[in-house]
Design a protein around this motif. Structure first.
Motif, PDB file in Angstrom:
ATOM      1  N   ARG A   1      -8.652   0.782  -0.873  1.00  0.00           N
ATOM      2  CA  ARG A   1      -7.687   1.850  -0.629  1.00  0.00           C
ATOM      3  C   ARG A   1      -8.094   2.622   0.613  1.00  0.00           C
ATOM      4  NH1 ARG A   1      -6.862   5.458  -5.803  1.00  0.00           N
ATOM      5  NH2 ARG A   1      -5.273   6.311  -4.398  1.00  0.00           N
ATOM      6  N   PRO A   2      -7.134   3.182   1.339  1.00  0.00           N
ATOM      7  CA  PRO A   2      -7.474   3.924   2.560  1.00  0.00           C
ATOM      8  C   PRO A   2      -8.241   5.204   2.252  1.00  0.00           C
ATOM      9  CG  PRO A   2      -5.123   4.141   2.049  1.00  0.00           C
ATOM     10  CD  PRO A   2      -5.672   3.103   1.117  1.00  0.00           C
ATOM     11  N   ASN A   3      -9.216   5.490   3.090  1.00  0.00           N
ATOM     12  CA  ASN A   3      -9.973   6.752   3.065  1.00  0.00           C
ATOM     13  C   ASN A   3     -10.913   6.900   1.871  1.00  0.00           C
ATOM     14  OD1 ASN A   3      -8.561   7.607   5.432  1.00  0.00           O
ATOM     15  ND2 ASN A   3      -6.848   8.261   4.137  1.00  0.00           N
ATOM     16  N   VAL A   4     -11.102   5.867   1.071  1.00  0.00           N
ATOM     17  CA  VAL A   4     -12.094   5.904  -0.002  1.00  0.00           C
ATOM     18  C   VAL A   4     -12.845   4.578   0.003  1.00  0.00           C
ATOM     19  CG1 VAL A   4     -10.876   7.530  -1.494  1.00  0.00           C
ATOM     20  CG2 VAL A   4     -10.426   5.081  -1.717  1.00  0.00           C
TER      21      VAL A   4
ATOM     22  N   ASP B   1       0.876   5.527  -6.777  1.00  0.00           N
ATOM     23  CA  ASP B   1       0.751   5.190  -8.194  1.00  0.00           C
ATOM     24  C   ASP B   1      -0.698   5.057  -8.648  1.00  0.00           C
ATOM     25  OD1 ASP B   1       3.476   5.082  -8.118  1.00  0.00           O
ATOM     26  OD2 ASP B   1       3.641   2.907  -8.369  1.00  0.00           O
ATOM     27  N   PHE B   2      -1.557   4.571  -7.757  1.00  0.00           N
ATOM     28  CA  PHE B   2      -2.940   4.336  -8.138  1.00  0.00           C
ATOM     29  C   PHE B   2      -3.596   5.632  -8.610  1.00  0.00           C
ATOM     30  CE2 PHE B   2      -3.164   0.584  -4.979  1.00  0.00           C
ATOM     31  CZ  PHE B   2      -2.720  -0.287  -5.970  1.00  0.00           C
TER      32      PHE B   2
ATOM     33  N   GLN C   1       0.828  -1.210   0.000  1.00  0.00           N
ATOM     34  CA  GLN C   1       0.000   0.000   0.000  1.00  0.00           C
ATOM     35  C   GLN C   1       0.857   1.252   0.000  1.00  0.00           C
ATOM     36  OE1 GLN C   1      -2.547  -0.561   3.418  1.00  0.00           O
ATOM     37  NE2 GLN C   1      -4.211  -1.435   2.193  1.00  0.00           N
ATOM     38  N   ALA C   2       1.915   1.242   0.794  1.00  0.00           N
ATOM     39  CA  ALA C   2       2.817   2.405   0.845  1.00  0.00           C
ATOM     40  C   ALA C   2       3.499   2.636  -0.497  1.00  0.00           C
ATOM     41  CB  ALA C   2       3.857   2.204   1.940  1.00  0.00           C
TER      42      ALA C   2
ATOM     43  N   SER D   1      -4.789 -10.481  -0.830  1.00  0.00           N
ATOM     44  CA  SER D   1      -5.495 -10.603  -2.107  1.00  0.00           C
ATOM     45  C   SER D   1      -6.054  -9.281  -2.646  1.00  0.00           C
ATOM     46  CB  SER D   1      -6.614 -11.641  -1.994  1.00  0.00           C
ATOM     47  OG  SER D   1      -6.081 -12.926  -1.792  1.00  0.00           O
ATOM     48  N   PRO D   2      -6.718  -8.441  -1.818  1.00  0.00           N
ATOM     49  CA  PRO D   2      -7.275  -7.190  -2.351  1.00  0.00           C
ATOM     50  C   PRO D   2      -6.236  -6.260  -2.973  1.00  0.00           C
ATOM     51  CG  PRO D   2      -8.280  -7.705  -0.249  1.00  0.00           C
ATOM     52  CD  PRO D   2      -7.159  -8.668  -0.422  1.00  0.00           C
ATOM     53  N   ILE D   3      -5.097  -6.059  -2.307  1.00  0.00           N
ATOM     54  CA  ILE D   3      -4.086  -5.151  -2.853  1.00  0.00           C
ATOM     55  C   ILE D   3      -3.470  -5.727  -4.123  1.00  0.00           C
ATOM     56  CG2 ILE D   3      -2.291  -6.080  -1.341  1.00  0.00           C
ATOM     57  CD1 ILE D   3      -2.535  -2.455  -2.587  1.00  0.00           C
ATOM     58  N   LEU D   4      -3.291  -7.052  -4.186  1.00  0.00           N
ATOM     59  CA  LEU D   4      -2.768  -7.660  -5.407  1.00  0.00           C
ATOM     60  C   LEU D   4      -3.758  -7.489  -6.561  1.00  0.00           C
ATOM     61  CD1 LEU D   4      -1.201 -11.012  -4.105  1.00  0.00           C
ATOM     62  CD2 LEU D   4      -0.031  -8.872  -4.686  1.00  0.00           C
ATOM     63  N   ALA D   5      -5.034  -7.650  -6.274  1.00  0.00           N
ATOM     64  CA  ALA D   5      -6.054  -7.467  -7.310  1.00  0.00           C
ATOM     65  C   ALA D   5      -6.067  -6.033  -7.819  1.00  0.00           C
ATOM     66  CB  ALA D   5      -7.431  -7.849  -6.755  1.00  0.00           C
TER      67      ALA D   5
END
Length: 338
Positions: A35-38, A26-27, A20-21, A122-126
């Motif tokens: 994602r944090p805060n959304v 990049d996202f 995430q860091a 899994s979520p961050i990889l997706a």
């Protein structure tokens, strides 16, 4: 199935925070999932603003078949290698991707695609996968070729694209399947389509679903075109089906416990679906849910426990949550320039 051990979960949590860091910078703004805060409601709000104030006349609604089960491991590792050079870190992620899955017959299967089932990572990889497979392609290739406006809003593997011109929407529709196919993904033909969605031509005629809401053009009190949002019919049916199952399970609990849990469920429902303009759907859900509850409370014994007057007094006594619109910060037209 593949269930991570406690040690694995802790390690996956640490790796997830590192990813995430790395990738949060990049996202793209079009990405709202994991994602944090959304969250999902932010994606719904931003799509509403885009369609209401932008010059969009066509919407491409798409659905990816079994996305999490079909993520290609080789492509996943190539994407991670774009930003990460630590070999040990990459080998650890690859190990999780290749982790064996216990089949119903006792055999251990080693998947060639997909992310770890139930894995924290899994979520961050997706999200990384679709960042490269879809988001960057749309903003670097698709959008620059368009003469009119074009936008993409994505929450995890659910996404909607809007275009000003029909030819550009049709071209994107034709190219999307080939683009995702390159990364081992397949579109659902029955759920992927181009929809005319201009303020004038689509007034009350066509709509589409996104993240549990149905989007459709209507009119405001002044008679001007206004984008309407309501709970999608499918999501409404699914919610009432789950509520029925919950009533079957809980109807013999003590009234205090039953109504405490009921209020928690209703608050959660209103917190998500209580957007501006959705009062009618909230009231429809509440009315149907209370009829279901009335039915199952009267099955607690052979004799009928309540008539409607007594049931209403019961709801009032336990202060059952009534439908309400949950206030959210309004997004201004100026945000479109961001």
């Amino acid at each position: 199935m593949s269930i991570p051990a406690v040690e694995d979960k802790l390690l996956q949590l640490a790796v997830t925070r590192i990813l995430q860091a790395i990738y949060e910078q990049d996202f793209l703004r079009c990405s709202y999932g994991y994602r944090p805060n959304v969250g999902a409601l932010d994606a719904v709000d931003w799509l509403t603003v885009k369609l209401q104030f932008g010059r969009y006349n066509f919407v491409v609604e798409a659905d990816i078949k079994g996305f999490f089960d079909n993520i290609d491991h080789d492509w996943m590792m190539r994407m991670l290698e774009e930003r990460i050079e630590d070999g040990a870190f990459l080998r650890l992620v690859k190990k999780w991707l290749k982790a064996g899955v216990l089949d119903t017959d006792g055999q251990v299967l080693h998947p060639v695609t997909g992310t770890p089932q139930g894995g924290i990572i899994s979520p961050i990889l997706a999200n990384v996968y679709l960042h490269y497979a879809l988001d960057l392609w749309f903003h670097r290739v698709v959008k620059p070729r368009c003469r009119g406006e074009a936008c993409l809003i994505r929450y995890a593997d659910d996404f909607v694209c809007a275009f000003q011109h029909q030819a550009e929407a049709e071209r994107f529709y034709q190219e999307l399947g080939q683009r995702l196919g390159k990364f081992g993904l397949e579109l659902s033909a029955s759920k992927t389509r181009v929809i005319p969605f201009s303020q004038r031509q689509a007034l009350g005629k066509t709509g589409f679903d996104f993240l549990g809401f149905e989007f459709r053009w209507g009119k405001d009190r002044a008679g001007k075109p206004h984008l309407k949002r309501r709970t999608s019919r499918k999501r409404m049916r699914d919610s009432l089906k789950r509520f029925t199952e919950w009533c079957k399970e809980k109807c013999r609990c003590s009234q205090k416990d039953l109504f405490r849990e009921l209020n928690a469920k209703l608050r959660g429902y209103y917190n998500y679906y209580g957007v501006n303009g959705n009062s009618r759907s909230l009231n429809e859900f509440y009315t149907s849910a209370m009829r279901i509850l009335f039915k199952w409370l009267n099955r607690r014994s052979q004799r009928r426990s309540y008539n409607w007057a007594g049931f209403r007094e019961l709801l009032q006594h336990f202060q059952v949550e009534r439908p309400r619109i949950v206030g959210r910060p309004k997004m201004r037209k100026a945000a479109l320039a961001a």
